[in-house]
Design an enzyme around this catalytic site. Structure first.
Site, PDB file in Angstrom:
ATOM      1  N   GLY A 225      39.555 -11.851  14.007  1.00 24.69           N
ATOM      2  CA  GLY A 225      39.813 -10.672  13.194  1.00 24.69           C
ATOM      3  C   GLY A 225      40.099 -10.910  11.738  1.00 24.69           C
ATOM      4  O   GLY A 225      40.344  -9.954  10.986  1.00 24.69           O
ATOM      5  N   GLU A 259      39.495 -17.400  17.497  1.00 21.23           N
ATOM      6  CA  GLU A 259      38.183 -16.842  17.833  1.00 21.23           C
ATOM      7  C   GLU A 259      37.533 -16.164  16.620  1.00 21.23           C
ATOM      8  O   GLU A 259      37.343 -14.950  16.591  1.00 21.23           O
ATOM      9  CB  GLU A 259      38.328 -15.829  18.966  1.00 21.23           C
ATOM     10  CG  GLU A 259      38.990 -16.380  20.218  1.00 21.23           C
ATOM     11  CD  GLU A 259      39.421 -15.268  21.172  1.00 21.23           C
ATOM     12  OE1 GLU A 259      39.217 -14.078  20.847  1.00 21.23           O
ATOM     13  OE2 GLU A 259      39.974 -15.593  22.235  1.00 21.23           O
ATOM     14  N   GLY A 261      34.771 -14.745  14.095  1.00 15.99           N
ATOM     15  CA  GLY A 261      33.387 -14.267  14.177  1.00 15.99           C
ATOM     16  C   GLY A 261      32.924 -13.805  12.812  1.00 15.99           C
ATOM     17  O   GLY A 261      32.219 -14.502  12.093  1.00 15.99           O
ATOM     18  N   ARG A 262      33.370 -12.608  12.431  1.00 16.67           N
ATOM     19  CA  ARG A 262      33.010 -12.023  11.138  1.00 16.67           C
ATOM     20  C   ARG A 262      33.297 -12.988   9.985  1.00 16.67           C
ATOM     21  O   ARG A 262      32.504 -13.125   9.063  1.00 16.67           O
ATOM     22  CB  ARG A 262      33.809 -10.725  10.952  1.00 16.67           C
ATOM     23  CG  ARG A 262      33.457  -9.930   9.726  1.00 16.67           C
ATOM     24  CD  ARG A 262      34.515  -8.857   9.448  1.00 16.67           C
ATOM     25  NE  ARG A 262      34.876  -8.095  10.627  1.00 16.67           N
ATOM     26  CZ  ARG A 262      34.331  -6.940  10.975  1.00 16.67           C
ATOM     27  NH1 ARG A 262      33.405  -6.405  10.214  1.00 16.67           N
ATOM     28  NH2 ARG A 262      34.734  -6.301  12.058  1.00 16.67           N
ATOM     29  N   TYR A 302      30.467   3.953  11.497  1.00 18.80           N
ATOM     30  CA  TYR A 302      31.773   4.324  10.957  1.00 18.80           C
ATOM     31  C   TYR A 302      31.825   4.224   9.427  1.00 18.80           C
ATOM     32  O   TYR A 302      32.831   3.811   8.850  1.00 18.80           O
ATOM     33  CB  TYR A 302      32.916   3.527  11.576  1.00 18.80           C
ATOM     34  CG  TYR A 302      32.687   2.062  11.848  1.00 18.80           C
ATOM     35  CD1 TYR A 302      32.731   1.118  10.837  1.00 18.80           C
ATOM     36  CD2 TYR A 302      32.466   1.626  13.155  1.00 18.80           C
ATOM     37  CE1 TYR A 302      32.557  -0.223  11.107  1.00 18.80           C
ATOM     38  CE2 TYR A 302      32.291   0.274  13.437  1.00 18.80           C
ATOM     39  CZ  TYR A 302      32.339  -0.641  12.405  1.00 18.80           C
ATOM     40  OH  TYR A 302      32.165  -1.987  12.676  1.00 18.80           O
ATOM     41  N   CYS A 328      14.757   9.336  12.900  1.00 19.54           N
ATOM     42  CA  CYS A 328      14.938  10.792  12.867  1.00 19.54           C
ATOM     43  C   CYS A 328      16.360  11.189  13.234  1.00 19.54           C
ATOM     44  O   CYS A 328      16.616  11.828  14.275  1.00 19.54           O
ATOM     45  CB  CYS A 328      13.931  11.461  13.798  1.00 19.54           C
ATOM     46  SG  CYS A 328      12.253  11.386  13.164  1.00 19.54           S
ATOM     47  N   GLU A 329      17.300  10.809  12.416  1.00 17.14           N
ATOM     48  CA  GLU A 329      18.708  11.176  12.531  1.00 17.14           C
ATOM     49  C   GLU A 329      19.273  11.312  11.126  1.00 17.14           C
ATOM     50  O   GLU A 329      18.990  10.486  10.251  1.00 17.14           O
ATOM     51  CB  GLU A 329      19.514  10.100  13.277  1.00 17.14           C
ATOM     52  CG  GLU A 329      19.107   9.843  14.711  1.00 17.14           C
ATOM     53  CD  GLU A 329      19.569  10.926  15.668  1.00 17.14           C
ATOM     54  OE1 GLU A 329      20.433  11.753  15.273  1.00 17.14           O
ATOM     55  OE2 GLU A 329      19.061  10.950  16.801  1.00 17.14           O
ATOM     56  N   TYR A 357      27.833  -8.347  13.261  1.00 16.21           N
ATOM     57  CA  TYR A 357      27.701  -6.994  13.809  1.00 16.21           C
ATOM     58  C   TYR A 357      26.543  -6.255  13.155  1.00 16.21           C
ATOM     59  O   TYR A 357      26.611  -5.064  12.878  1.00 16.21           O
ATOM     60  CB  TYR A 357      29.026  -6.225  13.671  1.00 16.21           C
ATOM     61  CG  TYR A 357      30.172  -6.993  14.259  1.00 16.21           C
ATOM     62  CD1 TYR A 357      30.294  -7.125  15.638  1.00 16.21           C
ATOM     63  CD2 TYR A 357      31.102  -7.642  13.455  1.00 16.21           C
ATOM     64  CE1 TYR A 357      31.324  -7.868  16.197  1.00 16.21           C
ATOM     65  CE2 TYR A 357      32.136  -8.391  13.998  1.00 16.21           C
ATOM     66  CZ  TYR A 357      32.235  -8.502  15.375  1.00 16.21           C
ATOM     67  OH  TYR A 357      33.246  -9.247  15.922  1.00 16.21           O
TER      68      TYR A 357
END
Length: 403
Positions: A225, A259, A261-262, A302, A328-329, A357
């Site tokens: 994190g 751990e 990641g990002r 988000y 198409c959104e 991600y």
């Protein structure tokens, strides 16, 4: 400098580009922060699960934090040894638990009393002893986006302190469970140190409490994190992060398991698209590109911010535009009211901080093939995942077409 023009001429767009040298530097900085203490960095495979990325970290000695049996299999394929693989996640199936036990990974991170019961039962059926860790929810506000918060009782992850202690006692008394670790992870993209320190203190106190009843743990899993800079965030230095954790572990002889990641991959990655054309609806200006929300979902999911650069011959002043894709959104956008100069067909739009991600959250919505991925290492560019074809997309369906 990355030659985006040359790379996209060869590999086309939309395209993910990863700087492996940057990943190496991030890994080494974080590993050095824990120097002098026993530690394992277990790369969070969910951040970017490309096999070449996982292998890159494995070659540096990394373990793997996995949240599905598919990720466990990826870790093995990439050369991560079993004794550095952990299996986390809230909803493990019986088949996943069974395979993890049979593969004799380092441990299974248990998320609930019900799951502990399933692990024990399956281990008994296999006539094996399963090493486990228990994920503790310290109920600390991580001060991050609610979608990536995991350390509050409102979140689905982990168990409270009293439940954890009860579970450790049960595991310690079981013939088929071996409680070797404790785990907490309060959220992703953390930029404040105090919630991390408070959580570590709470969990370390639980370790001491367990020790008084002769339950001796070996691993102190601090999750991941650690936040990165997308825009103007003030981030935590790895050394300060490590010192905050280690300061809570006085007299505890534990191996730190982290751990990341990002932190390792996000700012190593770029998502590159070509401009199709510009359009205007009333006062609103749009730049339509060939990449879409199915390629990079974070802005649509988000409203995540990504810095955007362009490669263009335009010398005109910037004006606010929405950068949108072909899906198409109405949610198919990368940025809104972002200042860019007028762009021409085939100009390049580069979305920064796309190494975590990004591709992994992609889909084939609107029957769109996912992009290719390339790596840059020591100045050399290589393909690490080819672009999906229409035949790839329909391969699992054609045999069931009625004749």
């Amino acid at each position: 400098m990355i030659d985006f023009k040359a790379i996209t001429q060869e590999y086309k767009t939309p395209l993910y580009i990863y700087d492996f040298d940057y990943m190496t530097a991030q890994y080494n900085e974080l590993k050095a922060a824990f120097k002098g203490r026993k530690s394992i960095l277990a790369y969070a495979v969910k951040a970017n699960s490309n096999l070449s990325v996982v292998k890159h970290f494995a070659k540096m000695g990394s373990g793997a934090d996995c949240v599905s049996i598919g990720e466990v299999r990826r870790a093995f394929l990439a050369g991560v040894p079993a004794y550095r693989i952990i299996f986390s996640g809230v909803g493990k199936t019986d088949d996943e638990i069974r395979e993890a036990i049979q593969k004799e990974i380092l441990y299974i991170n248990v998320e609930s009393e019900a799951e502990l019961g399933r692990v024990e039962l399956i281990a008994k059926e296999l006539n094996k002893v399963s090493r486990i860790s228990i994920r503790v929810n310290p109920n600390i506000d991580p001060k991050t986006h609610p979608y990536i918060s995991t350390g509050l009782h409102d979140n689905k992850f982990g168990v409270d302190l009293s439940s954890a202690k009860r579970m450790y006692i049960k595991a310690n008394n079981s013939d088929n469970l071996d409680p070797v670790g404790i785990h907490f992870h309060i959220g992703s993209q953390l930029t404040e140190l105090q919630p991390i320190r408070e959580s570590a203190e709470i969990v370390a106190d639980l370790v001491r409490s367990l020790s008084t009843i002769n339950i001796e743990l070996k691993f102190f899993d601090i999750g991941g994190g650690l936040g990165i800079k997308y825009d103007d965030e003030v981030t935590i230095k790895p050394y300060d992060y490590a010192q905050a954790i280690l300061g809570c572990l006085n007299a505890l002889d534990l191996t730190i398991l982290c751990e990341p990641g990002r932190f390792l991959t996000a700012n190593a990655g770029y998502f590159v698209s070509k401009v199709l054309y510009e359009k205007q609806n009333g006062e609103k200006k749009f730049v339509v590109i060939d990449g879409a929300m199915n390629d990079l979902l974070r802005p649509a999911l988000y409203s995540a911010y990504h810095k955007i650069d362009v490669i263009t011959d335009s010398k005109e002043e910037s004006r606010p535009v929405d950068i949108v894709g072909p899906v198409c959104e109405s949610g198919d956008f990368f940025a809104k009211d972002y200042p860019l100069p007028p762009l021409a067909h085939n100009d390049l739009v580069i979305v920064n901080s796309a190494g975590a991600y990004g591709f992994g959250m992609g889909s084939n919505y609107n029957t769109r093939g996912r992009s290719a991925e390339v790596a840059i290492e020591d100045g050399k560019v290589r393909l690490i995942r080819r672009r999906e074809t229409f035949e790839d997309l329909i391969a699992l369906e054609t045999e069931f077409l009625e004749k």
